[in-house]
Design an enzyme around this catalytic site. Structure first.
Site, mmCIF file in Angstrom:
data_model
loop_
_atom_site.group_PDB
_atom_site.id
_atom_site.type_symbol
_atom_site.label_atom_id
_atom_site.label_comp_id
_atom_site.label_asym_id
_atom_site.label_seq_id
_atom_site.Cartn_x
_atom_site.Cartn_y
_atom_site.Cartn_z
ATOM 1 N N ARG A 104 0.837 -1.202 0.000
ATOM 2 C CA ARG A 104 0.000 0.000 0.000
ATOM 3 C C ARG A 104 0.860 1.234 0.000
ATOM 4 O O ARG A 104 2.062 1.183 0.256
ATOM 5 C CB ARG A 104 -0.931 0.017 1.205
ATOM 6 C CG ARG A 104 -0.211 0.290 2.514
ATOM 7 C CD ARG A 104 -1.142 0.370 3.690
ATOM 8 N NE ARG A 104 -0.833 1.542 4.495
ATOM 9 C CZ ARG A 104 -1.381 1.808 5.661
ATOM 10 N NH1 ARG A 104 -2.293 1.009 6.162
ATOM 11 N NH2 ARG A 104 -1.057 2.876 6.327
ATOM 12 N N CYS A 106 0.099 5.600 1.180
ATOM 13 C CA CYS A 106 -0.864 6.541 1.746
ATOM 14 C C CYS A 106 -0.331 7.947 1.534
ATOM 15 O O CYS A 106 0.824 8.230 1.865
ATOM 16 C CB CYS A 106 -1.059 6.251 3.240
ATOM 17 S SG CYS A 106 -2.266 7.332 4.037
#
Length: 128
Positions: A104, A106
């Site tokens: 991921r 962010c």
């Protein structure tokens, strides 16, 4: 390679011309997902944790429409309006990915409405 459009049950009205998800070559691609209610309203205004849960449930519905589960998620792209909400988002996120979490990233960025706090886009692999 055939492409299948994925639509979960009772989707909210789209804010732009896009599909909730697509399936191609064993992958499920889930569009950027926001806390949009069934009538287009913003859900859980001011609560990043509740918006994160709402978004992840919406993503889960798209992945399930493509024959997958959250265990098939390989990548999440997370967008936060304010990094002050990072801990609240992570607390909920960890519930959905408690072991072997996917890759991921962010970032902090403005979102399409000022009352949206969290947006996620997801890729899952369900095989050929």
């Amino acid at each position: 390679m055939p492409i299948e459009i994925l639509t979960p049950p009772n989707p909210p009205p789209p804010l732009a011309p896009y599909s909730a998800g697509t399936k191609a070559g064993g992958f499920i691609y889930v569009s950027g997902t926001l806390a949009i209610g069934p009538n287009g309203e913003t859900m859980h205004v001011g609560d990043a944790a509740a918006q994160t849960r709402y978004v992840l449930e919406a993503i889960k519905a798209v992945i399930e429409a493509g024959g997958g589960t959250m265990k098939h998620v390989v990548m999440n792209q997370i967008f936060l309006k304010d990094l002050a909400d990072y801990a609240a988002m992570n607390a909920v996120y960890k519930e959905y990915f408690p072991e072997n979490p996917p890759a991921r990233y962010c970032i902090q960025t403005p979102l399409v409405r000022p009352d949206f706090l969290v947006e996620l886009a997801t890729t899952a692999y369900v095989g050929p």
